[in-house]
Enzyme design. Structure first.
Site, PDB file in Angstrom:
ATOM      1  N   ILE A  13      29.159  91.522 -55.820  1.00  0.00           N
ATOM      2  CA  ILE A  13      29.243  90.577 -57.194  1.00  0.00           C
ATOM      3  C   ILE A  13      27.879  90.974 -57.808  1.00  0.00           C
ATOM      4  O   ILE A  13      27.894  91.113 -59.038  1.00  0.00           O
ATOM      5  CB  ILE A  13      29.324  89.018 -56.850  1.00  0.00           C
ATOM      6  N   ALA A  71      22.557  86.355 -52.449  1.00  0.00           N
ATOM      7  CA  ALA A  71      22.254  86.627 -51.075  1.00  0.00           C
ATOM      8  C   ALA A  71      22.712  85.824 -50.083  1.00  0.00           C
ATOM      9  O   ALA A  71      22.471  84.537 -49.945  1.00  0.00           O
ATOM     10  CB  ALA A  71      21.015  86.901 -50.858  1.00  0.00           C
ATOM     11  N   TYR A 138      31.311  79.273 -42.051  1.00  0.00           N
ATOM     12  CA  TYR A 138      30.885  80.001 -43.404  1.00  0.00           C
ATOM     13  C   TYR A 138      30.855  78.918 -44.585  1.00  0.00           C
ATOM     14  O   TYR A 138      29.851  78.585 -45.292  1.00  0.00           O
ATOM     15  CB  TYR A 138      31.637  81.107 -43.575  1.00  0.00           C
ATOM     16  N   PHE A 164      36.574  81.817 -55.918  1.00  0.00           N
ATOM     17  CA  PHE A 164      37.668  81.860 -55.220  1.00  0.00           C
ATOM     18  C   PHE A 164      37.670  83.384 -54.556  1.00  0.00           C
ATOM     19  O   PHE A 164      36.899  83.800 -54.225  1.00  0.00           O
ATOM     20  CB  PHE A 164      38.976  81.500 -56.042  1.00  0.00           C
TER      21      PHE A 164
END
Length: 302
Positions: A13, A71, A138, A164
């Site tokens: 990203i 990050a 996560y 998403f």
């Protein structure tokens, strides 16, 4: 002109965000864990978000107007739980603490969460107002990140984004769609896959980068939490069929239990009302087929 500081700038990203910031001639600095050829020498700084003194020194030197915190360990199957929490939770709070100490009060901080914080819900389309219900570690780390951010709202203009299922060129093949594209591009005769009946909101990484750039550069943003999504649900089986059609190749598909996750979320599709309102008509959305075609073409050009 605003100065934008990006952690995880060399990630999937991050690279797409930086392309968009370059296009807009925005002053940016990318934080990376080690030097990379993906960024210009004078546009990167080596730091470790889990080292508070390191991130404090870097922020003090650059003095950003906007921080975009990308990050993280972005894997629902990552096995080292202590490391997962150390990076995703403690690392994120290091950024917030350091910014509170050395940056101007009121700067905008954009924190990247995950659609995984919704978990399993009754609603067909998941809106930003739904309660947390994560089902894996996560997603727990991202939920904790969001809760921690609430403590800093009096100091910063905090924005939370919930991407998403982000897909696009140059994505790691550890992810379902990029792995599929690679196997179709290489015409592997047999594919071993896990659950391909689950429904996901496959969202273009370029849309993600564009939205983050808008959040970073607009003077006023009302949204505090924003889904990055399309509002379109697609089964894994449909992804396979699109790739068959695009390539003219029909591999043998074997479903393997070793790729099926516990606590599987069978449907994860965003309510796109907020992002459509935020972007208005400024963005031309790509279809999933167009994105997959671009991904396949990127393999031909390698």
């Amino acid at each position: 002109m605003k100065k934008v500081f990006i952690t995880g700038a060399d990630g999937f990203i991050g690279q797409n965000l930086i392309r968009e910031l370059r296009r807009r001639n925005v002053d940016y600095m990318g934080a990376v864990i080690k030097k990379t050829k993906l960024l210009e020498e004078d546009k990167q700084v080596v730091t470790d978000i889990t080292d508070y003194s390191s991130i404090e020194s870097v922020l003090d030197g650059y003095q950003p107007d906007v921080i975009i915190h990308l990050a993280a360990i972005a894997s629902v199957t990552f096995g080292n739980l202590s490391e997962l929490y150390r990076v995703n939770v403690c690392g994120a709070e290091n950024v917030l603490l350091a910014a509170k100490k050395v940056c101007k009060k009121g700067i905008r901080i954009i924190m990247i969460s995950s659609a995984g914080v919704y978990g399993i819900q009754k609603e067909e389309y998941l809106s930003e107002c739904l309660p947390f219900n994560p089902v894996n570690h996560y997603s727990y780390t991202k939920m904790v990140l969001e809760v921690i951010c609430r403590q800093y709202k009096e100091y910063f203009d905090v924005k939370i984004v919930r991407p998403f299922t982000i897909v696009g060129k140059e994505q790691s093949t550890s992810f379902f769609v990029s792995k599929l594209v690679e196997k179709f591009a290489k015409k592997e005769p047999v594919l071993e896959l896990g659950n391909i009946e689950s429904i996901r909101d496959y969202t273009d990484v370029e849309l993600c980068g564009y939205t983050l750039a808008e959040l970073a550069t607009r003077e006023h943003v009302e949204e505090e939490v924003l889904n990055i999504c399309t509002g379109i649900g697609t089964k894994g089986t449909e992804v396979v069929e699109i790739l068959k059609r695009l390539t003219g190749f029909e591999p043998q598909i074997n479903i393997s239990d070793k790729y099926v996750r516990d606590n599987e979320i069978w449907r994860l599709v965003g309510d796109n009302a907020s992002i459509k309102r935020f972007l208005k008509s400024d963005y031309q959305y790509k279809t999933l087929e167009e994105i997959l075609k671009e991904m396949l073409n990127s393999y031909k050009n390698m």
